[in-house]
Design a protein around this motif. Structure first.
Motif, PDB file in Angstrom:
ATOM      1  N   LYS A 210       0.831  -1.198   0.000  1.00  0.00           N
ATOM      2  CA  LYS A 210       0.000   0.000   0.000  1.00  0.00           C
ATOM      3  C   LYS A 210       0.868   1.251   0.000  1.00  0.00           C
ATOM      4  N   LYS A 211       0.501   2.203  -0.858  1.00  0.00           N
ATOM      5  CA  LYS A 211       1.207   3.475  -0.907  1.00  0.00           C
ATOM      6  C   LYS A 211       0.760   4.351   0.274  1.00  0.00           C
TER       7      LYS A 211
ATOM      8  N   VAL B 240      -3.625   7.650  -3.396  1.00  0.00           N
ATOM      9  CA  VAL B 240      -4.091   6.274  -3.554  1.00  0.00           C
ATOM     10  C   VAL B 240      -5.422   6.288  -4.276  1.00  0.00           C
TER      11      VAL B 240
ATOM     12  N   ASP C 188      -8.822   5.159   2.889  1.00  0.00           N
ATOM     13  CA  ASP C 188      -8.580   4.011   1.987  1.00  0.00           C
ATOM     14  C   ASP C 188      -8.926   2.679   2.626  1.00  0.00           C
TER      15      ASP C 188
END
Length: 541
Positions: free
Chosen positions: A447-448, A476, A520
């Motif tokens: 995950k960024k 994201v 997110d």
């Protein structure tokens, strides 16, 4: 003393609750004999292989016979099961508890015909069952025959009592000696009919009478004497057996005299005071028999040397491909025809040809250099690499892969962009060899970091219009990000661009705050803007 008795009683009750199979072992079952083509299958395999006389048959093993073939199983308890041609039979259970003297046996007849001579079960807890696609037969000591075909199951009871239950019912139907049970597919009815010649107390005997089936375990009855024939004269005894007769079976049919090798049979007759002695020299020739085991027609082998097992009758000899008494033959790659011949001193011969296919094995190798077991991928792409022998065919999850001249291969396999475990199966084939390797890998994307940048408006900006346009961006976009502006959802493009519009009225004149949040699923970030609303109503002249 009372406590000791109570403890012993509880121990006895616990022993009674121990499962039968916990102290049981496989009953000794042997393939006693067979003729023709017979194959067996172990529980761990779906492939049948040629049978051998004397081989053990254990619980879970399957047996199948082909046309003009039959087999005989011998149980240590004395039970005998004969399997007819074109039959498929599974010995699903054959356990014996020596300590308790109990047994549990179950035989499944998928198709074909079997005959059984089941020795009487002396223990009430012992069981012997036959199962077919339409019925179950429970036995305690019986001679019976079972025939399974497209019309259902027929169970013939030659002697004893069989409890028969159809697959569509929970009721046992007793079938006694000289009766047949018929169970049709999908029917709950067990139709019982008597064999021909068995008296019935009602008038339905003519309708239900059946031709008595052959019992392969029954003893041949003694030859009947026809009392209606005239008494022979002394001279008539000299006609049979004829002098120098060659007998093909012993004892002789007419006189029932045991004959071995060459014997002189004396006889005498008297009638009305007259008598006449006679004798005849007869010679007994053992019938020529040739049995071939361990080799079946069209059998495939991977070794160039094939063992030969041939037995012939007394004084007879045999040859294979013209070579007398051989115990093995050398095969050439491909199809080989083996010509068997037997002969005896009496000019009798017997021949048979069997085709054997020798598939020469080549050394096949398969190595996977990637991926390794339990490897984690962060991109939706699995790279499979490895080596095999040149000219081998390789597939990855069923998809063909190009193999280089050195045997190396490589494949990039896209996978769905969904975090989960994936199974990789690599198979290499060369001629008649096959090797396979399996791997389990995990796709877990990294995950960024979640960011939120607001381009417009800026903090402290004075708004002179009745519409505020929000322009922002999040780092994201996948998986989808949820963005809200002042509690209301805003649209997010696939590249993470956020856009929203807020209408302004004169009631909002003065200080005005905007809050933007992004989530997110695992992280949330929010930012606030402090604005000044300065809108003036239009002048009216």
């Amino acid at each position: 003393m009372q406590k000791l008795q109570t403890g012993l009683f509880l121990m006895f009750c616990l022993l009674l609750t121990v499962p039968f199979t916990s102290m049981a072992q496989d009953e000794s079952v042997t393939l006693k004999s067979f003729v023709g083509k017979v194959e067996v299958r172990s529980p761990s395999s779906v492939v049948y292989r040629p049978a051998r006389i004397g081989m053990p048959i254990k619980s879970g093993w399957g047996i199948r016979t082909y046309v003009e073939s039959e087999a005989e199983l011998a149980f240590a308890t004395g039970t005998i099961i004969k399997i007819g041609e074109n039959s498929v039979v599974d010995l699903t259970k054959a356990f014996f508890n020596q300590q308790a003297s109990t047994s549990a046996t179950s035989v499944k007849v998928a198709t074909g015909q079997v005959w059984a001579n089941v020795k009487k079960l002396t223990n009430q807890t012992s069981k012997f069952d036959f199962e077919t696609p339409t019925a179950t037969a429970s036995i305690r000591g019986t001679r019976l025959g079972i025939n399974v075909g497209k019309d259902g199951t027929a169970i013939d009871v030659y002697e004893g009592l069989v409890m028969v239950r159809s697959k569509g019912s929970d009721k046992d139907v007793p079938v006694s000696t000289k009766n047949r049970a018929l169970i049709a597919p999908g029917s709950a009815l067990v139709d019982v009919k008597q064999f021909e010649g068995t008296p019935k107390p009602d008038s339905t005997q003519g309708k239900n009478a059946l031709a008595a089936p052959k019992d392969p375990f029954a003893q041949d009855p003694p030859a009947a004497v026809d009392s209606t024939k005239a008494t022979p004269s002394p001279d008539s005894l000299a006609k049979k057996p004829v002098q120098d007769t060659v007998a093909r079976k012993a004892p002789l049919d007419s006189l029932k005299v045991p004959v071995t090798k060459t014997d002189s049979i004396p006889a005498a007759a008297s009638l009305s005071g007259a008598s006449k002695p006679v004798s005849a020299n007869v010679e007994y020739h053992v019938p020529l028999v040739m049995n071939i085991s361990g080799v079946t027609d069209n059998m495939e082998v991977t070794a160039s040397t094939l063992p030969i097992n041939v037995t012939v009758s007394e004084n007879a000899k045999y040859s294979v491909n013209g070579k007398e008494g051989v115990s093995s033959v050398e095969l050439a790659p491909g199809n080989n025809v083996l010509a068997f011949k037997a002969w005896d001193p009496y000019n009798n011969t017997s021949t048979r040809s069997i085709s054997v296919v020798y598939k020469k094995m080549r050394k096949l190798a398969l190595t996977l250099t990637g991926p390794v077991q339990s490897q984690t991928f962060t991109e939706p792409m699995i790279i499979v690499t490895g080596t095999t022998v040149p000219n081998a065919k390789v597939t990855v999850n069923g998809q063909g892969v190009t193999v280089g001249g050195s045997g190396a291969f490589s494949m990039r396999m896209p996978i769905p962009d969904e975090p989960m475990d994936y199974e990789i199966s690599v198979v290499a084939k060369l001629d008649y060899e096959e090797l396979s390797l399996d791997r389990t890998v995990t796709y877990q994307p990294v995950k960024k970091p979640l960011t939120l940048d607001i381009s417009s408006p800026t903090n402290g900006q004075i708004i002179k219009t009745k519409l505020i346009r929000i322009v922002a961006k999040t780092s994201v976009a996948t998986p989808p990000v949820s963005v809200k502006v002042n509690g209301r959802s805003a649209s997010v493009s696939t590249s993470g661009v956020i856009s929203a519009e807020i209408p302004i009225s004169e009631q909002n004149i003065g200080s005005y705050q905007i809050e933007i949040s992004a989530d997110d699923g695992t992280r949330e970030i929010s930012k606030s803007l402090n604005l000044t609303i300065d809108i003036t109503a239009p002048q009216v002249n």
